[in-house]
Write a protein that holds these residues in place. Sequence first.
Motif, PDB file in Angstrom:
ATOM      1  N   LEU A 113       0.829  -1.213   0.000  1.00 53.23           N
ATOM      2  CA  LEU A 113       0.000   0.000   0.000  1.00 53.23           C
ATOM      3  C   LEU A 113       0.862   1.261   0.000  1.00 53.23           C
ATOM      4  CD1 LEU A 113      -2.664  -1.166   2.603  1.00 53.23           C
ATOM      5  CD2 LEU A 113      -3.195  -0.393   0.278  1.00 53.23           C
ATOM      6  N   TYR A 120      -4.792  -0.126   7.968  1.00 57.16           N
ATOM      7  CA  TYR A 120      -3.700  -0.484   7.054  1.00 57.16           C
ATOM      8  C   TYR A 120      -3.504   0.606   5.995  1.00 57.16           C
ATOM      9  CZ  TYR A 120      -4.410  -5.193   8.973  1.00 57.16           C
ATOM     10  OH  TYR A 120      -4.566  -6.269   9.807  1.00 57.16           O
ATOM     11  N   ALA A 121      -4.578   0.933   5.284  1.00 60.03           N
ATOM     12  CA  ALA A 121      -4.453   1.931   4.213  1.00 60.03           C
ATOM     13  C   ALA A 121      -4.195   3.315   4.794  1.00 60.03           C
ATOM     14  CB  ALA A 121      -5.711   1.935   3.351  1.00 60.03           C
ATOM     15  N   VAL A 177      -8.456   4.873  -2.004  1.00 59.51           N
ATOM     16  CA  VAL A 177      -8.144   3.467  -1.707  1.00 59.51           C
ATOM     17  C   VAL A 177      -9.473   2.751  -1.519  1.00 59.51           C
ATOM     18  CG1 VAL A 177      -7.096   1.811  -0.130  1.00 59.51           C
ATOM     19  CG2 VAL A 177      -5.944   3.985  -0.585  1.00 59.51           C
ATOM     20  N   THR A 215     -10.939  -0.768  -0.437  1.00 58.88           N
ATOM     21  CA  THR A 215     -10.608  -2.052   0.196  1.00 58.88           C
ATOM     22  C   THR A 215     -11.754  -3.034  -0.026  1.00 58.88           C
ATOM     23  OG1 THR A 215      -9.323  -0.899   1.887  1.00 58.88           O
ATOM     24  CG2 THR A 215     -10.019  -3.154   2.390  1.00 58.88           C
ATOM     25  N   ASP A 231      -7.236  -2.244  -2.353  1.00 61.38           N
ATOM     26  CA  ASP A 231      -6.600  -3.068  -1.329  1.00 61.38           C
ATOM     27  C   ASP A 231      -7.251  -4.448  -1.399  1.00 61.38           C
ATOM     28  OD1 ASP A 231      -5.635  -4.402   0.845  1.00 61.38           O
ATOM     29  OD2 ASP A 231      -5.937  -2.775   2.275  1.00 61.38           O
ATOM     30  N   CYS A 288      -3.069  -3.774  -4.334  1.00 61.69           N
ATOM     31  CA  CYS A 288      -2.125  -4.266  -3.329  1.00 61.69           C
ATOM     32  C   CYS A 288      -2.621  -5.566  -2.723  1.00 61.69           C
ATOM     33  CB  CYS A 288      -1.998  -3.230  -2.220  1.00 61.69           C
ATOM     34  SG  CYS A 288      -1.456  -1.645  -2.881  1.00 61.69           S
TER      35      CYS A 288
END
Length: 371
Positions: free
Chosen positions: A70, A94-95, A135, A137, A163, A185
């Motif tokens: 990421l 995470y992101a 992003v 996910t 993601d 990612c």
Amino acid sequence: MPTPQRKVPFNALDRQNGGELGARMADAARRVVAGGWYVLGGEVDAFEREFAAWCGTRHAIGVGNGSDALELAIASLGLPAGAQVAVAPNAAMYATLAIVANGLEPLFVDVDPRRATIDPQALASALTPRTRAIVSTHLYGTLADMDAIDSIAREHGLAVIEDCAQAHGASRDGRRAGSFGTLACFSFYPTKNLGALGDGGAVVTSDDALAARVRQLRQYGWKEKYDVTVARGRNSRLDEMQAAFLRLKLPLVDGWNARRRAIAARYARDIRHPAIEVPPVHGDDQVAHLCVVRSERRDALRAHLAACGIGVDVHYPIPDHRQPVFGERYAALSLPVAERLARTSLSLPCFAELDDAEVDFVVDASNRWSG
Ligand SMILES: *Cc1c(COP(=O)(O)O)cnc(C)c1O
């Protein structure tokens, strides 16, 4: 004497990594050890080719883990300091960490209550002139609404980073996760739908220039050895041993995903309890990385299932904008869907090696809950 209680684990990696596959991985490990080349070599090259083909992208670049994937994918875009990256607040930071590490600002956007992925309508109304990327996910293995996100991104000239750390192999209309965004990612942490025996990750893209940039970023920013031509380089490489294991597992992922989906479908069909909401199972756009049910009395349900010997967990208890690390920064920001999901979500055991009797046991224990 009470009969000993069955224990249903939340995960059991020894079941996947033992047996026949375990023996094949041990052979591969011996081959790598004897080969004398351990980082970025023939196994990584081959895995990158095979994984890109599997995802339907031109390039895959192996990196150290999903978080680095990421961070490097975002870095490859070369966004100006202070730019915003839109992100859902319900995916365990995470992101968000990757955005912050790049000196950028997360723009938190609430999620769709059904899929728990970023809500395109909320996204469209949250955008500001500083927003440069999104992003998206695919949380719990469910593909986000990529058509809607893509059309918003096109209209506003935004990059899209998927993601896919929980969504290896999820597909819609024959297109797999990873092939929708500008870049995507993956993590190969051992519990993921495609998991190594240690850390690993990858960035995939069909953009030649971005792929070349990520290749440099993962190795100090080198163009050639010792010749650093891009900023923000670091060491984040996939090793030969993990690549060899991942190559053996890749052809098995679709079968494992089908089994995960069947378990989630069984829960959706047979858990019948007025205080437990079980999400419906769609088609191939869901690979059931986690099976997350919802209950207003989540903590009582969690305690009941744990007392029955069932491994359960919460993904995730704290929305990003409520993380203590941010202090009061987002105190005034209200994202009601994500906040409700953090209070009500509970993950049931859902992995390919779970047997039918274990799934029955989870169904029965849920239906027996007095809550
Ligand atoms: C696991 C995960 C990551 C991070 O991957 P690591 O390899 O553990 O760094 C990122 N995003 C999501 C959605 C994940 O589930």
